[in-house]
Design a protein around this motif. Structure first.
Motif, PDB file in Angstrom:
ATOM      1  N   ALA A   1       0.832  -1.208   0.000  1.00 19.97           N
ATOM      2  CA  ALA A   1       0.000   0.000   0.000  1.00 19.97           C
ATOM      3  C   ALA A   1       0.865   1.256   0.000  1.00 19.97           C
ATOM      4  N   GLN A   2       1.928   1.257   0.768  1.00 18.52           N
ATOM      5  CA  GLN A   2       2.826   2.416   0.785  1.00 18.52           C
ATOM      6  C   GLN A   2       3.514   2.603  -0.557  1.00 18.52           C
ATOM      7  N   GLN A   3       3.858   1.527  -1.235  1.00 16.88           N
ATOM      8  CA  GLN A   3       4.457   1.634  -2.560  1.00 16.88           C
ATOM      9  C   GLN A   3       3.482   2.261  -3.553  1.00 16.88           C
ATOM     10  N   ILE A   4       2.221   1.832  -3.493  1.00 16.53           N
ATOM     11  CA  ILE A   4       1.212   2.388  -4.411  1.00 16.53           C
ATOM     12  C   ILE A   4       0.993   3.871  -4.132  1.00 16.53           C
ATOM     13  N   ILE A   5       0.991   4.250  -2.857  1.00 13.66           N
ATOM     14  CA  ILE A   5       0.796   5.655  -2.504  1.00 13.66           C
ATOM     15  C   ILE A   5       1.956   6.505  -3.016  1.00 13.66           C
ATOM     16  N   GLN A   6       3.161   5.990  -2.940  1.00 14.78           N
ATOM     17  CA  GLN A   6       4.318   6.737  -3.434  1.00 14.78           C
ATOM     18  C   GLN A   6       4.237   6.982  -4.937  1.00 14.78           C
ATOM     19  N   ARG A   7       3.568   6.096  -5.676  1.00 18.08           N
ATOM     20  CA  ARG A   7       3.446   6.266  -7.131  1.00 18.08           C
ATOM     21  C   ARG A   7       2.228   7.086  -7.525  1.00 18.08           C
ATOM     22  N   THR A   8       1.140   6.983  -6.751  1.00 17.29           N
ATOM     23  CA  THR A   8      -0.117   7.603  -7.173  1.00 17.29           C
ATOM     24  C   THR A   8      -0.525   8.799  -6.324  1.00 17.29           C
ATOM     25  N   TYR A   9       0.014   8.912  -5.095  1.00 17.55           N
ATOM     26  CA  TYR A   9      -0.358   9.967  -4.147  1.00 17.55           C
ATOM     27  C   TYR A   9      -1.846   9.942  -3.795  1.00 17.55           C
ATOM     28  N   ARG A  10      -2.444   8.781  -3.857  1.00 18.50           N
ATOM     29  CA  ARG A  10      -3.874   8.632  -3.531  1.00 18.50           C
ATOM     30  C   ARG A  10      -3.964   7.841  -2.225  1.00 18.50           C
ATOM     31  N   THR A  11      -3.738   8.579  -1.143  1.00 15.57           N
ATOM     32  CA  THR A  11      -3.634   7.935   0.168  1.00 15.57           C
ATOM     33  C   THR A  11      -4.953   7.337   0.624  1.00 15.57           C
ATOM     34  N   MET A  12      -6.031   8.109   0.482  1.00 15.61           N
ATOM     35  CA  MET A  12      -7.316   7.696   1.019  1.00 15.61           C
ATOM     36  C   MET A  12      -7.795   6.385   0.400  1.00 15.61           C
ATOM     37  N   GLU A  13      -7.801   6.308  -0.925  1.00 13.29           N
ATOM     38  CA  GLU A  13      -8.330   5.124  -1.588  1.00 13.29           C
ATOM     39  C   GLU A  13      -7.501   3.884  -1.280  1.00 13.29           C
TER      40      GLU A  13
END
Length: 242
Positions: free
Chosen positions: A183-195
Protein backbone atom coordinates in the motif's frame (compact mmCIF):
# COMPACT_ATOMS: atom_id res chain seq x y z
CA UNK A 1 -16.25 11.02 -7.74
CA UNK A 2 -15.25 7.57 -6.58
CA UNK A 3 -12.88 5.86 -8.98
CA UNK A 4 -14.13 2.29 -8.74
CA UNK A 5 -11.66 1.10 -11.37
CA UNK A 6 -8.73 2.35 -9.30
CA UNK A 7 -10.22 0.86 -6.13
CA UNK A 8 -10.68 -2.57 -7.69
CA UNK A 9 -7.19 -2.52 -9.21
CA UNK A 10 -5.66 -1.46 -5.90
CA UNK A 11 -7.60 -4.11 -4.01
CA UNK A 12 -6.28 -6.81 -6.34
CA UNK A 13 -2.70 -5.57 -5.98
CA UNK A 14 -2.99 -5.54 -2.19
CA UNK A 15 -4.61 -8.97 -2.19
CA UNK A 16 -1.55 -10.32 -3.99
CA UNK A 17 0.47 -9.39 -0.89
CA UNK A 18 -1.97 -11.16 1.42
CA UNK A 19 0.09 -14.43 1.51
CA UNK A 20 2.98 -12.47 3.08
CA UNK A 21 0.67 -11.06 5.76
CA UNK A 22 -0.80 -14.49 6.40
CA UNK A 23 2.69 -15.96 6.56
CA UNK A 24 3.69 -13.41 9.19
CA UNK A 25 0.53 -14.01 11.20
CA UNK A 26 0.53 -17.82 11.09
CA UNK A 27 4.27 -18.11 11.81
CA UNK A 28 4.14 -15.66 14.72
CA UNK A 29 0.90 -17.19 16.03
CA UNK A 30 2.32 -20.72 16.14
CA UNK A 31 5.78 -19.77 17.42
CA UNK A 32 4.32 -17.36 19.96
CA UNK A 33 1.85 -19.97 21.19
CA UNK A 34 4.58 -22.57 21.72
CA UNK A 35 6.81 -20.03 23.46
CA UNK A 36 3.89 -18.86 25.62
CA UNK A 37 3.41 -22.39 26.97
CA UNK A 38 7.06 -22.45 27.98
CA UNK A 39 6.82 -19.02 29.61
CA UNK A 40 3.65 -20.13 31.42
CA UNK A 41 5.47 -23.18 32.78
CA UNK A 42 8.26 -20.97 34.10
CA UNK A 43 5.78 -18.44 35.45
CA UNK A 44 3.93 -21.10 37.46
CA UNK A 45 7.15 -22.74 38.68
CA UNK A 46 7.88 -22.96 42.39
CA UNK A 47 11.49 -21.98 41.73
CA UNK A 48 11.87 -18.23 42.24
CA UNK A 49 14.60 -17.93 39.62
CA UNK A 50 12.45 -19.44 36.88
CA UNK A 51 9.34 -17.56 37.95
CA UNK A 52 11.33 -14.31 38.15
CA UNK A 53 12.71 -14.81 34.65
CA UNK A 54 9.19 -15.30 33.29
CA UNK A 55 7.97 -12.22 35.13
CA UNK A 56 10.82 -10.16 33.70
CA UNK A 57 10.19 -11.46 30.18
CA UNK A 58 6.50 -10.57 30.37
CA UNK A 59 7.29 -7.14 31.82
CA UNK A 60 9.79 -6.30 29.08
CA UNK A 61 7.76 -7.42 26.08
CA UNK A 62 4.42 -6.12 27.35
CA UNK A 63 5.88 -2.86 28.60
CA UNK A 64 7.86 -1.78 25.53
CA UNK A 65 6.50 -0.84 22.07
CA UNK A 66 6.51 -3.57 19.46
CA UNK A 67 8.02 -1.20 16.90
CA UNK A 68 11.10 -0.68 19.11
CA UNK A 69 11.41 -4.43 19.64
CA UNK A 70 11.29 -4.93 15.87
CA UNK A 71 13.98 -2.30 15.25
CA UNK A 72 16.22 -3.74 17.98
CA UNK A 73 16.02 -7.20 16.45
CA UNK A 74 16.39 -6.09 12.83
CA UNK A 75 19.06 -3.41 13.27
CA UNK A 76 20.59 -4.37 16.61
CA UNK A 77 21.41 -8.08 16.41
CA UNK A 78 23.69 -7.58 13.41
CA UNK A 79 26.00 -5.42 15.52
CA UNK A 80 27.17 -8.43 17.51
CA UNK A 81 29.96 -10.38 15.86
CA UNK A 82 28.96 -13.55 17.70
CA UNK A 83 25.60 -13.49 15.95
CA UNK A 84 26.99 -12.48 12.55
CA UNK A 85 29.33 -15.47 12.55
CA UNK A 86 26.84 -17.95 13.95
CA UNK A 87 24.58 -20.39 12.11
CA UNK A 88 21.49 -18.24 12.84
CA UNK A 89 22.76 -15.20 10.92
CA UNK A 90 21.50 -16.38 7.47
CA UNK A 91 18.03 -16.36 9.01
CA UNK A 92 18.29 -13.23 11.16
CA UNK A 93 19.52 -11.08 8.28
CA UNK A 94 16.22 -11.68 6.48
CA UNK A 95 13.55 -9.02 7.22
CA UNK A 96 10.73 -11.59 7.22
CA UNK A 97 12.47 -13.72 9.86
CA UNK A 98 13.17 -10.70 12.06
CA UNK A 99 9.55 -9.61 11.81
CA UNK A 100 8.30 -13.09 12.74
CA UNK A 101 10.73 -13.22 15.68
CA UNK A 102 9.64 -9.82 17.01
CA UNK A 103 5.95 -10.64 16.65
CA UNK A 104 6.41 -14.07 18.26
CA UNK A 105 8.31 -12.75 21.27
CA UNK A 106 5.76 -10.02 21.87
CA UNK A 107 2.61 -12.10 21.46
CA UNK A 108 4.09 -14.86 23.65
CA UNK A 109 4.19 -12.47 26.60
CA UNK A 110 0.52 -11.55 26.22
CA UNK A 111 -0.56 -15.12 25.52
CA UNK A 112 1.27 -16.45 28.57
CA UNK A 113 -0.67 -14.08 30.81
CA UNK A 114 -3.95 -15.01 29.11
CA UNK A 115 -3.25 -18.69 29.68
CA UNK A 116 -2.18 -18.07 33.27
CA UNK A 117 -5.46 -16.32 34.02
CA UNK A 118 -7.40 -19.17 32.43
CA UNK A 119 -5.38 -21.76 34.35
CA UNK A 120 -6.09 -20.05 37.67
CA UNK A 121 -9.80 -20.02 36.80
CA UNK A 122 -10.02 -23.82 36.52
CA UNK A 123 -12.24 -24.99 39.40
CA UNK A 124 -10.17 -26.74 42.05
CA UNK A 125 -13.02 -29.16 42.72
CA UNK A 126 -12.77 -30.66 39.23
CA UNK A 127 -9.04 -31.15 39.61
CA UNK A 128 -9.53 -32.83 42.98
CA UNK A 129 -12.25 -35.04 41.51
CA UNK A 130 -9.89 -36.14 38.72
CA UNK A 131 -7.16 -36.98 41.23
CA UNK A 132 -9.67 -38.88 43.36
CA UNK A 133 -10.59 -40.97 40.31
CA UNK A 134 -6.97 -42.04 39.98
CA UNK A 135 -6.05 -39.91 36.95
CA UNK A 136 -2.37 -39.32 36.29
CA UNK A 137 -1.21 -35.72 36.08
CA UNK A 138 -0.80 -35.97 32.29
CA UNK A 139 -4.31 -37.44 31.86
CA UNK A 140 -5.70 -34.82 34.23
CA UNK A 141 -4.09 -32.08 32.17
CA UNK A 142 -5.34 -33.51 28.89
CA UNK A 143 -8.89 -34.40 29.90
CA UNK A 144 -9.83 -31.74 32.48
CA UNK A 145 -7.43 -28.83 32.88
CA UNK A 146 -6.55 -28.10 29.23
CA UNK A 147 -10.14 -28.11 27.83
CA UNK A 148 -11.45 -25.90 30.63
CA UNK A 149 -8.46 -23.57 30.43
CA UNK A 150 -8.81 -23.26 26.65
CA UNK A 151 -12.51 -22.46 26.94
CA UNK A 152 -11.80 -19.71 29.46
CA UNK A 153 -8.90 -18.32 27.40
CA UNK A 154 -10.61 -18.20 24.00
CA UNK A 155 -12.33 -14.77 24.29
CA UNK A 156 -9.11 -12.99 25.27
CA UNK A 157 -7.01 -15.14 22.94
CA UNK A 158 -9.20 -14.20 19.96
CA UNK A 159 -8.57 -10.54 20.78
CA UNK A 160 -4.82 -11.21 20.88
CA UNK A 161 -5.03 -12.93 17.48
CA UNK A 162 -6.77 -9.87 16.01
CA UNK A 163 -4.15 -7.57 17.50
CA UNK A 164 -1.45 -9.80 16.04
CA UNK A 165 -2.97 -9.49 12.56
CA UNK A 166 -2.92 -5.71 12.85
CA UNK A 167 0.61 -5.77 14.26
CA UNK A 168 1.89 -7.45 11.10
CA UNK A 169 1.54 -4.04 9.43
CA UNK A 170 4.67 -2.94 11.32
CA UNK A 171 6.71 -5.43 9.27
CA UNK A 172 6.61 -2.97 6.38
CA UNK A 173 8.98 -0.75 8.41
CA UNK A 174 11.76 -3.31 7.84
CA UNK A 175 11.02 -3.78 4.10
CA UNK A 176 8.67 -6.74 4.37
CA UNK A 177 6.24 -6.20 1.51
CA UNK A 178 3.01 -7.26 3.11
CA UNK A 179 -0.36 -5.57 2.52
CA UNK A 180 0.72 -2.37 4.26
CA UNK A 181 4.10 -2.31 2.54
CA UNK A 182 2.54 -2.68 -0.91
CA UNK A 183 0.00 0.00 0.00
CA UNK A 184 2.83 2.42 0.79
CA UNK A 185 4.46 1.63 -2.56
CA UNK A 186 1.21 2.39 -4.41
CA UNK A 187 0.80 5.66 -2.50
CA UNK A 188 4.32 6.74 -3.43
CA UNK A 189 3.45 6.27 -7.13
CA UNK A 190 -0.12 7.60 -7.17
CA UNK A 191 -0.36 9.97 -4.15
CA UNK A 192 -3.87 8.63 -3.53
CA UNK A 193 -3.63 7.93 0.17
CA UNK A 194 -7.32 7.70 1.02
CA UNK A 195 -8.33 5.12 -1.59
CA UNK A 196 -5.30 2.90 -1.02
CA UNK A 197 -5.63 2.79 2.74
CA UNK A 198 -9.37 2.13 2.46
CA UNK A 199 -8.60 -0.95 0.39
CA UNK A 200 -5.92 -2.05 2.87
CA UNK A 201 -8.29 -1.55 5.80
CA UNK A 202 -10.94 -3.61 4.01
CA UNK A 203 -8.51 -6.52 3.60
CA UNK A 204 -7.53 -6.45 7.28
CA UNK A 205 -11.21 -6.19 8.24
CA UNK A 206 -12.14 -9.25 6.17
CA UNK A 207 -9.21 -11.21 7.57
CA UNK A 208 -10.11 -10.35 11.16
CA UNK A 209 -13.77 -11.18 10.53
CA UNK A 210 -12.75 -14.67 9.39
CA UNK A 211 -10.58 -15.12 12.48
CA UNK A 212 -13.43 -14.05 14.78
CA UNK A 213 -15.77 -16.56 13.12
CA UNK A 214 -13.23 -19.37 13.48
CA UNK A 215 -12.79 -18.62 17.17
CA UNK A 216 -16.57 -18.45 17.65
CA UNK A 217 -16.91 -21.86 15.98
CA UNK A 218 -14.19 -23.33 18.20
CA UNK A 219 -15.80 -21.84 21.29
CA UNK A 220 -19.17 -23.36 20.39
CA UNK A 221 -17.59 -26.76 19.88
CA UNK A 222 -15.77 -26.62 23.20
CA UNK A 223 -18.88 -25.42 25.02
CA UNK A 224 -21.32 -27.87 23.40
CA UNK A 225 -21.10 -30.41 26.22
CA UNK A 226 -21.25 -27.65 28.82
CA UNK A 227 -24.42 -26.20 27.27
CA UNK A 228 -26.00 -29.65 26.98
CA UNK A 229 -25.46 -30.22 30.70
CA UNK A 230 -27.37 -27.03 31.48
CA UNK A 231 -30.44 -27.98 29.43
CA UNK A 232 -33.46 -28.70 31.66
CA UNK A 233 -34.72 -32.25 31.76
CA UNK A 234 -38.00 -32.88 29.90
CA UNK A 235 -41.09 -32.87 32.05
CA UNK A 236 -42.42 -36.29 32.96
CA UNK A 237 -46.04 -36.77 31.98
CA UNK A 238 -48.23 -38.25 34.71
CA UNK A 239 -49.51 -41.76 34.13
CA UNK A 240 -53.15 -42.29 33.33
CA UNK A 241 -55.28 -42.57 36.42
CA UNK A 242 -52.93 -40.58 38.66
Amino acid sequence: MIDFAFLSDTFLKLSAALPVTLGLFISAFLCGGILAIGILSLRMSRWRVLSGFARGYILVFRGSPLMIQLFLIYYGLGQFGVIRHSFVWPFLREPFTCAVLALSLCTAAYTAEILRGALLAVPAGQVEAGLACGMSRWLLLRRIIAPIMLRYALPAYSTEAILLVKSTALASLVTVWDVTGVAQQIIQRTYRTMEVFICAAAIYLILNFIIVQLYALLERRLSAQHRAAKKPLPAVKPLAGE
